[in-house]
Design a protein around this motif. Structure first.
Motif, PDB file in Angstrom:
ATOM      1  N   HIS A  47       0.897  -1.324   0.143  1.00 28.73           N
ATOM      2  CA  HIS A  47       0.088   0.153  -0.045  1.00 28.73           C
ATOM      3  C   HIS A  47       0.798   0.941   0.195  1.00 28.73           C
ATOM      4  O   HIS A  47       1.893   1.531   0.373  1.00 28.73           O
ATOM      5  CB  HIS A  47      -0.903  -0.182   1.175  1.00 28.73           C
ATOM      6  N   ASN A  48       0.474   2.769  -0.492  1.00 34.36           N
ATOM      7  CA  ASN A  48       1.139   3.367  -0.305  1.00 34.36           C
ATOM      8  C   ASN A  48       1.161   4.041   0.916  1.00 34.36           C
ATOM      9  O   ASN A  48       0.235   3.114   1.860  1.00 34.36           O
ATOM     10  CB  ASN A  48       0.500   4.415  -1.196  1.00 34.36           C
ATOM     11  N   SER A  49       1.519   4.775   0.824  1.00 38.61           N
ATOM     12  CA  SER A  49       2.563   5.580   2.764  1.00 38.61           C
ATOM     13  C   SER A  49       1.558   5.830   3.473  1.00 38.61           C
ATOM     14  O   SER A  49       0.135   7.351   3.051  1.00 38.61           O
ATOM     15  CB  SER A  49       3.633   6.092   2.931  1.00 38.61           C
ATOM     16  N   GLU A  50       1.136   6.101   4.325  1.00 32.80           N
ATOM     17  CA  GLU A  50       0.231   6.678   5.337  1.00 32.80           C
ATOM     18  C   GLU A  50       0.447   8.840   5.026  1.00 32.80           C
ATOM     19  O   GLU A  50      -0.369   8.951   4.521  1.00 32.80           O
ATOM     20  CB  GLU A  50       0.244   7.150   6.865  1.00 32.80           C
ATOM     21  N   GLN A  51       1.888   9.188   4.706  1.00 33.80           N
ATOM     22  CA  GLN A  51       2.304   9.866   3.965  1.00 33.80           C
ATOM     23  C   GLN A  51       1.898  10.609   3.397  1.00 33.80           C
ATOM     24  O   GLN A  51       1.062  11.157   2.880  1.00 33.80           O
ATOM     25  CB  GLN A  51       3.933  10.386   4.870  1.00 33.80           C
ATOM     26  N   THR A  52       2.088   9.650   2.574  1.00 26.62           N
ATOM     27  CA  THR A  52       0.980   9.219   0.995  1.00 26.62           C
ATOM     28  C   THR A  52      -0.382  10.016   0.648  1.00 26.62           C
ATOM     29  O   THR A  52      -0.738  10.316  -0.081  1.00 26.62           O
ATOM     30  CB  THR A  52       1.971   8.321   0.166  1.00 26.62           C
ATOM     31  N   VAL A  53      -0.444   8.873   1.548  1.00 25.59           N
ATOM     32  CA  VAL A  53      -2.428   9.163   1.496  1.00 25.59           C
ATOM     33  C   VAL A  53      -3.205  10.744   1.814  1.00 25.59           C
ATOM     34  O   VAL A  53      -3.628  10.887   1.505  1.00 25.59           O
ATOM     35  CB  VAL A  53      -2.809   7.767   2.465  1.00 25.59           C
ATOM     36  N   ASN A  54      -2.281  10.656   3.611  1.00 22.85           N
ATOM     37  CA  ASN A  54      -2.364  12.105   3.097  1.00 22.85           C
ATOM     38  C   ASN A  54      -2.425  13.028   2.217  1.00 22.85           C
ATOM     39  O   ASN A  54      -3.019  14.329   2.495  1.00 22.85           O
ATOM     40  CB  ASN A  54      -1.883  12.357   5.329  1.00 22.85           C
ATOM     41  N   GLN A  55      -1.266  13.229   2.182  1.00 21.44           N
ATOM     42  CA  GLN A  55      -0.731  13.908   0.576  1.00 21.44           C
ATOM     43  C   GLN A  55      -1.647  14.434  -0.359  1.00 21.44           C
ATOM     44  O   GLN A  55      -2.065  15.049  -0.994  1.00 21.44           O
ATOM     45  CB  GLN A  55       0.752  13.904   0.601  1.00 21.44           C
ATOM     46  N   CYS A  56      -2.232  12.953  -0.521  1.00 19.24           N
ATOM     47  CA  CYS A  56      -2.921  13.200  -1.318  1.00 19.24           C
ATOM     48  C   CYS A  56      -4.273  13.676  -1.201  1.00 19.24           C
ATOM     49  O   CYS A  56      -5.030  13.835  -2.265  1.00 19.24           O
ATOM     50  CB  CYS A  56      -3.029  11.604  -2.632  1.00 19.24           C
ATOM     51  N   ARG A  57      -5.083  13.245   0.111  1.00 18.71           N
ATOM     52  CA  ARG A  57      -6.432  13.778   0.562  1.00 18.71           C
ATOM     53  C   ARG A  57      -6.558  15.092   0.676  1.00 18.71           C
ATOM     54  O   ARG A  57      -7.226  15.661   0.195  1.00 18.71           O
ATOM     55  CB  ARG A  57      -6.415  12.891   1.279  1.00 18.71           C
TER      56      ARG A  57
END
Length: 422
Positions: A104-114
């Protein structure tokens, strides 16, 4: 249903309309693994095509993880991959993938894209072109930003999608009413997507010759553009998407391709398709609007498949499963694909008269509007009454193309009889 001790592919958002081809892609990529989706209602028209479904609210990570764990207890089956299909599913996918230690994509990546503010900051720090922007939560903060950024500007919620609450403001006297409408548009969703309702973004308005999306496949350090989509918007001050077409007139734009791939790398997207959106000014300058760590909606993936013979959902699922991404060096277009949305006049739909025949260039028609439905003002994706999908074999993209929009408008005017609301 999966047998004991089996693994399965779990699709989050696979039951949503205009994403039906995800199942074909998942079956090809997984080489026969059972494919399940989530749904909070058995009335969905599409869940019956999956091997099973898990009952949960796809936008609620805690609820979704608890449901998947219950499914494991009842069926002795665990997910081999958890695949998010839209913005409202990426955090739930992250929660399940973290628990089961799948890719999965990292939590940081998910938050940055949301969060559109975090996204813009990351892209700006990477030297990529984004509109001037700033965050606000109150009208006074918005007024300060309007002076700093200048008018016109665009206001939007930081974590929503589908043009909900996105409004252009051209005059300082309109700031308060636009802000109030933005809030009302969010409240109208009734908290359905579990997103913050009190944080907003203001950004510089970019005059556009064309708005595009770029569909990028990611796997580790691989970031490769699969297709470019031309986007068609309704009248301002809103930014409602009324249609799309593939290939784009900008398919050969090397600067656009480079920016899309660099943006995915900067945001740390390592798995699956990404949906990159940008505006191209009359002078040819590109400004990045946003990047989603998920597939594009509105049947854009279907348009890509019709034009190029590649199912992006298959690439998306394969990436999360760790399977090789097999793409030819160059994709040749087989023709022009498009979608346009049916829109009835505002009011109460009294009757719907389906056409007796449709031309061969229309490969799919979906009518969602029905008698006694309220046809709303087109301020977001929610104000649609259906869609038409088109394919012209051997046709190239062309500047000023709008045949799909004109056809949809003609169909809608003949189909829907509407009376004014009281």
């Amino acid at each position: 249903m999966p047998n004991p001790n089996q693994t399965y592919v779990l699709i989050l958002g696979g039951e949503f309309p205009l994403r039906e081809r995800v199942l074909a892609g998942a079956l090809r990529a997984s080489e026969g693994l059972p494919t399940l989706t989530l749904a909070k209602s058995r009335t969905s028209n599409t869940i019956k095509f999956f091997d099973g479904y898990i009952d949960a609210d796809v936008s609620d990570p805690d609820n979704v993880l608890a449901a998947v764990r219950r499914y494991e207890h009842e069926h002795q089956a665990t997910p081999a991959a958890v695949i998010p299909m839209n913005d409202f599913t990426v955090r739930s996918a992250l929660a399940i993938s973290t628990h089961y230690d799948t890719r999965h994509n990292s939590e940081q990546t998910v938050n940055q894209c949301r969060d559109k503010l975090l996204m813009k900051r990351v892209l700006q720090q990477a030297g990529l072109p984004v509109p001037r922007h700033g965050a606000f939560a109150t009208l006074e903060e918005l007024k300060v930003l309007a002076k700093d950024i200048g008018l016109p500007l665009v206001i939007k919620p930081r974590e929503l999608a589908g043009s909900v609450g996105v409004i252009k403001v051209t005059d300082a006297s309109r700031l308060e009413s636009a802000f109030q409408q933005c809030i009302a548009d969010i409240k109208a969703l009734g908290g359905a997507y579990k997103t913050p309702e009190d944080v907003f973004l203001a950004e510089e308005y970019i005059p556009a010759q064309q708005e595009v999306s770029v569909e990028v496949i990611n796997q580790g350090d691989l970031h490769r553009v699969v297709a470019v989509t031309d986007k068609y918007l309704g009248p301002e001050p809103y930014f409602v998407e009324v249609g799309h077409s593939v290939p784009s007139v900008h398919t050969g734009n090397a600067s656009l391709v480079d920016l899309a791939e660099r943006a995915c790398a900067a945001l740390g997207i390592q798995y699956g398709m990404a949906h990159f959106e940008a505006r191209i000014t009359p002078a040819g300058d590109i400004r990045i609007i946003e990047v989603g760590a998920r597939t594009g909606g509105d049947a854009i993936m279907d348009l890509v498949e019709r034009s190029y013979g590649v199912n992006p959902y298959q690439l998306h699922v394969a990436s999360y499963l760790g399977r090789p991404i097999a793409l030819p060096e160059h994709l040749d277009s087989r023709g022009l694909s498009a979608i346009a949305f049916l829109k009835a006049p505002e009011g109460i739909i009294q009757s719907v008269a389906l056409p007796k025949s449709i031309p061969d260039i229309i490969v799919n028609m979906q009518v969602t509007g029905k008698p006694l439905d309220i046809s709303e003002k087109p301020v977001s994706w929610r104000a649609r009454e259906g869609s038409l999908e088109f394919f012209w074999k051997g046709r190239a993209p062309e500047a000023g193309f709008n045949e799909h929009l004109q056809t949809a408008q003609q169909f809608a005017s003949n189909m829907f009889r509407v009376s004014p609301r009281a």
